[in-house]
Design an enzyme around this catalytic site. Structure first.
Site, short mmCIF file in Angstrom:
data_model
loop_
_atom_site.label_atom_id
_atom_site.label_comp_id
_atom_site.label_asym_id
_atom_site.label_seq_id
_atom_site.Cartn_x
_atom_site.Cartn_y
_atom_site.Cartn_z
N ILE A 13 0.72 -1.01 -0.09
CA ILE A 13 0.30 0.05 0.20
C ILE A 13 0.81 1.14 0.18
O ILE A 13 0.89 2.32 -0.71
CB ILE A 13 -0.58 -0.08 1.33
CG1 ILE A 13 -1.76 -1.10 1.43
CG2 ILE A 13 -1.72 1.26 1.31
CD1 ILE A 13 -2.37 -1.45 2.25
N TYR A 155 -2.98 -8.34 16.07
CA TYR A 155 -3.19 -8.12 15.11
C TYR A 155 -3.88 -7.03 15.27
O TYR A 155 -3.48 -5.59 15.17
CB TYR A 155 -2.44 -8.63 13.80
CG TYR A 155 -2.78 -7.56 12.81
CD1 TYR A 155 -1.93 -6.28 12.64
CD2 TYR A 155 -4.07 -7.23 11.79
CE1 TYR A 155 -2.00 -5.64 11.26
CE2 TYR A 155 -4.33 -6.81 11.16
CZ TYR A 155 -3.55 -5.76 10.57
OH TYR A 155 -3.64 -4.84 9.63
N LYS A 159 -3.48 -2.21 16.53
CA LYS A 159 -3.82 -2.12 15.76
C LYS A 159 -5.23 -0.97 16.32
O LYS A 159 -4.68 0.29 16.91
CB LYS A 159 -4.45 -2.13 14.58
CG LYS A 159 -3.70 -2.31 13.96
CD LYS A 159 -2.92 -1.20 12.68
CE LYS A 159 -1.77 -1.73 11.47
NZ LYS A 159 -0.90 -0.80 10.93
N PHE A 184 -10.38 -2.00 4.23
CA PHE A 184 -11.13 -3.73 3.87
C PHE A 184 -9.91 -3.81 3.49
O PHE A 184 -9.06 -4.23 3.90
CB PHE A 184 -12.68 -2.93 3.61
CG PHE A 184 -13.28 -2.49 4.74
CD1 PHE A 184 -13.33 -1.49 4.88
CD2 PHE A 184 -14.24 -3.40 4.91
CE1 PHE A 184 -13.91 -1.72 6.26
CE2 PHE A 184 -15.64 -3.48 6.41
CZ PHE A 184 -14.97 -2.41 6.72
N ASN A 185 -10.74 -4.51 2.25
CA ASN A 185 -9.39 -6.16 1.84
C ASN A 185 -8.87 -5.63 0.85
O ASN A 185 -9.50 -5.17 -0.57
CB ASN A 185 -9.91 -7.14 1.32
CG ASN A 185 -10.75 -8.15 2.21
OD1 ASN A 185 -11.40 -7.21 2.96
ND2 ASN A 185 -9.70 -9.20 2.94
C1 UD1 Z 1 -6.86 -10.29 5.98
C2 UD1 Z 1 -6.81 -10.41 7.12
C3 UD1 Z 1 -6.95 -9.22 7.52
C4 UD1 Z 1 -6.01 -8.52 6.89
C5 UD1 Z 1 -6.10 -8.84 5.34
C6 UD1 Z 1 -5.28 -8.00 4.37
C7 UD1 Z 1 -7.41 -12.24 9.19
C8 UD1 Z 1 -8.32 -12.88 9.93
N1 UD1 Z 1 -7.32 -11.13 8.45
O1 UD1 Z 1 -8.53 -10.54 5.67
O2 UD1 Z 1 -6.19 -8.97 8.99
O3 UD1 Z 1 -6.20 -6.59 6.88
O4 UD1 Z 1 -6.64 -9.74 5.11
O5 UD1 Z 1 -6.16 -7.56 3.08
O6 UD1 Z 1 -6.78 -12.72 8.34
N2 UD1 Z 1 -9.35 -17.26 0.97
C9 UD1 Z 1 -9.86 -18.29 0.24
N3 UD1 Z 1 -8.80 -18.86 0.13
C10 UD1 Z 1 -7.24 -18.41 0.29
C11 UD1 Z 1 -7.21 -17.26 1.38
C12 UD1 Z 1 -8.43 -16.60 1.35
O7 UD1 Z 1 -10.58 -18.98 0.25
O8 UD1 Z 1 -6.59 -18.66 -0.29
C13 UD1 Z 1 -10.79 -16.60 1.66
C14 UD1 Z 1 -10.66 -16.52 2.73
O9 UD1 Z 1 -11.32 -17.27 3.67
C15 UD1 Z 1 -11.76 -15.42 3.31
C16 UD1 Z 1 -11.09 -14.09 1.70
O10 UD1 Z 1 -10.41 -15.96 0.87
O11 UD1 Z 1 -13.53 -15.09 2.78
C17 UD1 Z 1 -10.30 -13.38 1.64
O12 UD1 Z 1 -9.34 -13.31 2.65
P1 UD1 Z 1 -8.33 -12.97 2.35
O13 UD1 Z 1 -7.79 -12.10 1.49
O14 UD1 Z 1 -7.40 -13.70 3.70
O15 UD1 Z 1 -8.58 -11.23 3.70
P2 UD1 Z 1 -9.25 -10.88 4.42
O16 UD1 Z 1 -9.65 -12.62 5.88
O17 UD1 Z 1 -10.32 -10.88 4.84
#
Ligand code: UD1
Length: 348
Positions: A13, A155, A159, A184-185
């Site tokens: 970022i 984490y 924050k 968010f993401n």
């Molecule tokens: C995660 C972090 C968050 C961070 C953000 C950065 C956790 C609990 N949260 O959020 O602290 O700020 O990333 O973007 O780790 N998924 C799959 N397969 C994969 C990877 C992910 O199915 O190989 C799914 C996860 O279950 C989730 C979604 O994709 O439902 C998004 O996952 P991810 O990109 O890791 O983001 P967050 O978990 O929302």
């Protein structure tokens, strides 16, 4: 034109935000210890922004927990830093369970050290890189800034602690201009494909994993859970293009500098949620690449659905996301295709 200190400016970022800030005409001093980033990122940023002039982008290799390194950075601008954007920190939620002390040390200790240095050098404007992880499993959807702060990992706790510290400073010391931006993401890449996300080791996050499957570095994606209470059974998230996020930082800084001292706490998200399977389908459509996947067990700590209510950010900053999920897939893929192994490919 402002003189800005950017901590962690070579990260995902940070690097995209540096580009936006340079293009907006600011002069930057970056401090980064490269613990999770490459020096190549800022070299590319300098090229993209066309700043041959080293005065516009100075880089210090150092840690935010090191007061002397910070003093050096502030002095290099003759103590005329107008504002700080603080990205430097650890951000892997899962890893934070294994290394809680390190997360508190870097995230809270680093911020405290930085704030001390800001006071020493008479700078009281800071944009802080916060996270929607603070909300934990929010019952509210979409999530506003008033939702309860209830993190579920070290984490997120670290924050949240920084946000509390900043709130205390803002209410008890005069003159502070502070923005806590709850991301968010963040995903995608600059449209040139020259800079992007470059996770070390196996990616924890969805987008880099999908991109690495597409480029042939991994065989298939594991979808964590197909039985969530969502329309297609996979989790829903609010994915924000990293360039929209970068522009959000520029907008926040503008507002802080223009208005009277204040504490702004803002969600930065698109307000739209997509499921994991919708993301896979959109990525396939945009790139023409097949993403083989298998539905596996739910991942510990995941929430079924998180989506931002970004109304406050739009109102306060005049900012909103402009890029779609399809832009995210196109730009993220353009980076991954160009640099399959990221900034520093393994030597043959
Ligand atoms: C995660 C972090 C968050 C961070 C953000 C950065 C956790 C609990 N949260 O959020 O602290 O700020 O990333 O973007 O780790 N998924 C799959 N397969 C994969 C990877 C992910 O199915 O190989 C799914 C996860 O279950 C989730 C979604 O994709 O439902 C998004 O996952 P991810 O990109 O890791 O983001 P967050 O978990 O929302």
């Amino acid at each position: 034109m402002s003189e800005l200190l950017i901590t962690g400016g070579s990260g995902f970022i940070g690097s995209h935000t540096c580009l936006v800030l340079l293009e907006a005409g600011h002069r930057l001093i970056v401090i980064d210890n490269y613990s999770n980033s490459s020096p190549r990122a800022l070299e590319r940023v300098a090229e993209l922004a066309g700043v041959a002039n080293k005065e516009c982008l100075k880089i210090f290799v150092g840690d935010v927990r090191n007061s002397e390194a910070l003093d050096l950075a502030f002095r290099s601008a003759e103590d005329r830093i107008d504002g700080v954007i603080h990205f430097a920190g650890l951000k892997a939620a899962g890893e934070s369970f294994k290394k809680p002390l390190e997360y508190w040390d870097v995230n809270l200790g680093g911020t405290r050290c930085l704030l001390d240095a800001m006071v020493r050098h008479s700078c009281r404007t800071i944009v802080f890189s916060s996270t929607a992880t603070l909300y934990g499993h929010s019952a509210q959807l979409p999530i506003t800034e008033n939702a309860e702060v209830r993190p579920i990992n070290p984490y997120g706790n670290s924050k949240a602690a920084v946000e509390m510290l900043l709130a205390d400073i803002a209410s008890h010391e005069a003159g502070w201009r502070i923005a806590c931006l709850r991301y968010f993401n963040p995903v995608g890449a600059h449209s040139s494909g020259e800079i992007g996300e470059d996770p070390k080791g196996t990616p924890d996050n969805l987008f880099p994993f999908i991109s690495q499957v597409a480029v042939g570095r991994r065989d298939q994606l594991s979808v964590f859970g197909g039985d969530w209470p969502t329309p297609d059974g996979s989790c829903i998230r609010d994915y924000i293009h990293v360039m929209d996020l970068a522009e959000g930082h520029n907008a926040a800084l503008d507002v802080l500098q223009r208005e009277k001292p204040q504490l702004l706490t803002l969600n930065l998200g698109s307000g739209v949620g997509y499921s994991v399977l919708e993301v896979v389908r959109e990525f396939e459509k945009v790139t023409g690449k097949k993403i083989p996947y298998i539905i596996r067990a739910r991942r510990l700590g995941d929430a079924p659905c998180t989506v931002a209510d970004p109304t406050k950010a739009t109102k306060c900053l005049g900012w909103q996301t402009r890029r779609s999920l399809s832009d995210i897939c196109r730009d993220g893929w353009s980076w991954q295709k160009k640099y399959p192994f990221g900034y520093d490919p393994p030597q043959k």
